[in-house]
Every structure is written in structure tokens, then in C-alpha cells.
Write an enzyme that holds these catalytic residues in place. Structure first.
Site, short mmCIF file in Angstrom:
data_model
loop_
_atom_site.label_atom_id
_atom_site.label_comp_id
_atom_site.label_asym_id
_atom_site.label_seq_id
_atom_site.Cartn_x
_atom_site.Cartn_y
_atom_site.Cartn_z
N ASN A 72 -7.64 11.80 -11.12
CA ASN A 72 -8.38 12.14 -12.34
C ASN A 72 -8.32 13.66 -12.55
O ASN A 72 -7.80 14.37 -11.69
CB ASN A 72 -9.83 11.62 -12.27
N THR A 92 -3.17 1.71 -14.73
CA THR A 92 -3.35 0.26 -14.95
C THR A 92 -4.52 -0.33 -14.15
O THR A 92 -4.75 -1.53 -14.20
CB THR A 92 -2.08 -0.55 -14.62
N GLY A 93 -5.25 0.51 -13.41
CA GLY A 93 -6.43 0.03 -12.69
C GLY A 93 -7.68 0.35 -13.49
O GLY A 93 -7.88 -0.17 -14.60
N ILE A 94 -8.47 1.25 -12.95
CA ILE A 94 -9.75 1.64 -13.58
C ILE A 94 -9.53 2.15 -15.00
O ILE A 94 -10.37 1.95 -15.88
CB ILE A 94 -10.44 2.72 -12.70
N TYR A 95 -8.41 2.79 -15.29
CA TYR A 95 -8.16 3.39 -16.60
C TYR A 95 -7.73 2.38 -17.67
O TYR A 95 -7.64 2.74 -18.85
CB TYR A 95 -7.15 4.54 -16.49
N GLY A 144 -9.83 3.52 -6.25
CA GLY A 144 -8.48 2.96 -6.36
C GLY A 144 -7.49 3.65 -5.44
O GLY A 144 -7.80 3.99 -4.30
N VAL A 145 -6.30 3.89 -5.97
CA VAL A 145 -5.22 4.46 -5.16
C VAL A 145 -5.57 5.90 -4.74
O VAL A 145 -5.20 6.35 -3.65
CB VAL A 145 -3.87 4.36 -5.90
N ASP A 146 -6.30 6.61 -5.57
CA ASP A 146 -6.72 7.98 -5.28
C ASP A 146 -7.58 8.00 -4.01
O ASP A 146 -7.32 8.80 -3.08
CB ASP A 146 -7.53 8.49 -6.48
N ASP A 192 0.84 -1.19 0.00
CA ASP A 192 0.00 0.00 0.00
C ASP A 192 0.88 1.25 0.00
O ASP A 192 1.64 1.49 0.95
CB ASP A 192 -0.85 -0.06 1.28
P1 ADP Z 1 -6.10 4.54 -12.71
O1 ADP Z 1 -7.44 5.22 -12.74
O2 ADP Z 1 -4.96 5.47 -13.04
O3 ADP Z 1 -6.07 3.27 -13.45
P2 ADP Z 1 -6.30 3.07 -10.16
O4 ADP Z 1 -6.22 3.63 -8.79
O5 ADP Z 1 -7.57 2.43 -10.57
O6 ADP Z 1 -5.88 4.28 -11.13
O7 ADP Z 1 -5.15 2.03 -10.38
C1 ADP Z 1 -3.79 2.37 -10.49
C2 ADP Z 1 -2.98 1.31 -9.78
O8 ADP Z 1 -3.02 1.56 -8.37
C3 ADP Z 1 -3.50 -0.12 -9.97
O9 ADP Z 1 -2.40 -0.94 -10.32
C4 ADP Z 1 -4.06 -0.48 -8.60
O10 ADP Z 1 -3.89 -1.87 -8.34
C5 ADP Z 1 -3.16 0.33 -7.70
N1 ADP Z 1 -3.62 0.61 -6.32
C6 ADP Z 1 -4.85 0.64 -5.79
N2 ADP Z 1 -4.80 0.95 -4.48
C7 ADP Z 1 -3.48 1.12 -4.16
C8 ADP Z 1 -2.74 1.45 -2.97
N3 ADP Z 1 -3.35 1.67 -1.81
N4 ADP Z 1 -1.37 1.53 -3.05
C9 ADP Z 1 -0.74 1.33 -4.23
N5 ADP Z 1 -1.38 1.03 -5.37
C10 ADP Z 1 -2.73 0.92 -5.34
#
Ligand code: ADP
Length: 167
Positions: A22, A116-119, A30-32, A8
Site C-alpha cells: 500500500n 486482486t485481493g483486498i483491493y 495479504g501478500v504484503d 506462496d
Molecule cells: P491487494 O491489496 O493488492 O489486493 P492482496 O495481498 O490482498 O493485495 O492480494 C493480492 C494477491 O495476493 C491475491 O490474489 C492474494 O490471493 C495473493 N496472496 C496472498 N498471500 C499470498 C502469498 N503468500 N503468496 C502469493 N500470493 C499471495
């Protein structure tokens, strides 16, 4: 020095963690979402003063309740098949973060796997672009940044970064 960890990003005591935000900079999933929850409401209050961020660009805020001193928010491209400058925009995110970190004289930075997550950006291509861009920046620019951590959350990204960093 480049390194990879699985975990994390909000737990890391570095000068700055990078947020995959965003364009509104007003929070998301996600990470945001994880970064805003851990930093507390003061982060959102500062983000409101920034009036958003364009895709491929980045902006710095304080880290508030995070162990990191700063957050550098960048907006990765949404993957639409790869013909809408997605690779170029993703590279720009990594470069702009490093430029801003250098302007603030920061030493240690942790990146999530932007887009690489939602996008939906393909993970292997995103990994290649991330590593190439930071290596090129570090070799071509005079920078204060001496420690770059790729904080991978999912197993697939963690394996990819381990493999590609070894080469
Ligand atoms: P995006 O919209 O840019 O794709 P996301 O947050 O959906 O952003 O995903 C970006 C990456 O962050 C993904 O690989 C996801 O697995 C990862 N992620 C989600 N939560 C965390 C966290 N707490 N720490 C680090 N990486 C995370």
C-alpha cells in the site's frame, strides 16, 4: 519466459519477488503481510526510509530473510468500478517493476496477482492486463529480465493464468 505456479511467493528463490503493497509501504495484510513476516523486521526498517510509494509506481528493497535477493514493492489501484484509471494504473505497476528490475540487472522476477485481493480488482481483467503489459515490455524494451513467474495463491487466479498463458 513466462510461467505460472500456484503457491506462496515468499518461498521462491528468484532475484526479486514483487510485493502488492500500500502507499505507506509500512506493511499490511495479504501478500504484503506474508512478505514482511518472512523477510523479518529489517524489511520494515528499510521501507521506513523510502517515504511511501504512489499508486502505479514501485520501489526496490533488500530481501533480508527471504530466499529472494530483493523485493520490489508496487502499489496497485483499489478497484472503484473501473472509471478511475484502474486498468492504466495496474499496467503501470507491472511496467515500473520491470523497469526497476532492468535497472538493477535482475534476471528472474515473481509477481503476485496485484490488486486482486483486498483491493478488489476483477481477476480476469487483472490477468489480461498483467500478461499484456509484461509481453509488451519484453518485446519493446531491452531488458535483463528473462524469467517471469506469476505466483498465484488462489485457485481462480491460477486457472485464469494457465488458460490465458496457453493462448
Ligand atoms: P491487494 O491489496 O493488492 O489486493 P492482496 O495481498 O490482498 O493485495 O492480494 C493480492 C494477491 O495476493 C491475491 O490474489 C492474494 O490471493 C495473493 N496472496 C496472498 N498471500 C499470498 C502469498 N503468500 N503468496 C502469493 N500470493 C499471495
Amino acid at each position: 519466459m513466462l510461467s505460472v505456479i500456484q503457491g506462496d511467493i515468499t518461498k521462491l528463490s528468484v532475484d526479486a519477488i514483487v510485493n502488492a503493497a500500500n502507499t505507506s509501504l509500512l506493511g499490511g495484510g495479504g501478500v504484503d503481510g506474508a512478505i514482511h513476516r518472512a523477510a523479518g523486521p529489517e524489511l520494515l526498517a528499510e521501507c521506513r526510509t523510502l517515504h511511501g510509494c504512489q499508486t502505479g509506481d514501485a520501489k526496490l528493497t533488500g530481501g533480508y530473510r527471504l530466499p529472494a535477493r530483493f523485493v520490489i514493492h508496487t502499489v496497485g489501484p483499489v478497484w472503484h468500478g473501473g472509471k478511475n484509471r484502474e486498468p492504466e494504473l495496474l499496467a503501470s505497476c507491472y511496467r515500473r517493476v520491470l523497469e526497476i528490475a532492468t535497472q538493477h540487472n535482475l534476471n528472474s522476477i515473481a509477481f503476485p496477482n496485484i490488486s486482486t485481493g483486498i483491493y478488489g480488482f476483477p481477476k480476469e481483467l487483472a490477468c489480461t492486463i498483467a500478461l499484456e503489459t509484461v509481453r509488451t515490455f519484453s518485446s519493446q524494451q531491452k531488458t535483463s529480465v528473462s524469467e517471469i513467474i506469476f505466483a498465484c495463491f488462489d485457485e481462480e487466479n491460477y486457472r485464469l493464468y494457465q488458460q490465458k498463458l496457453a493462448n
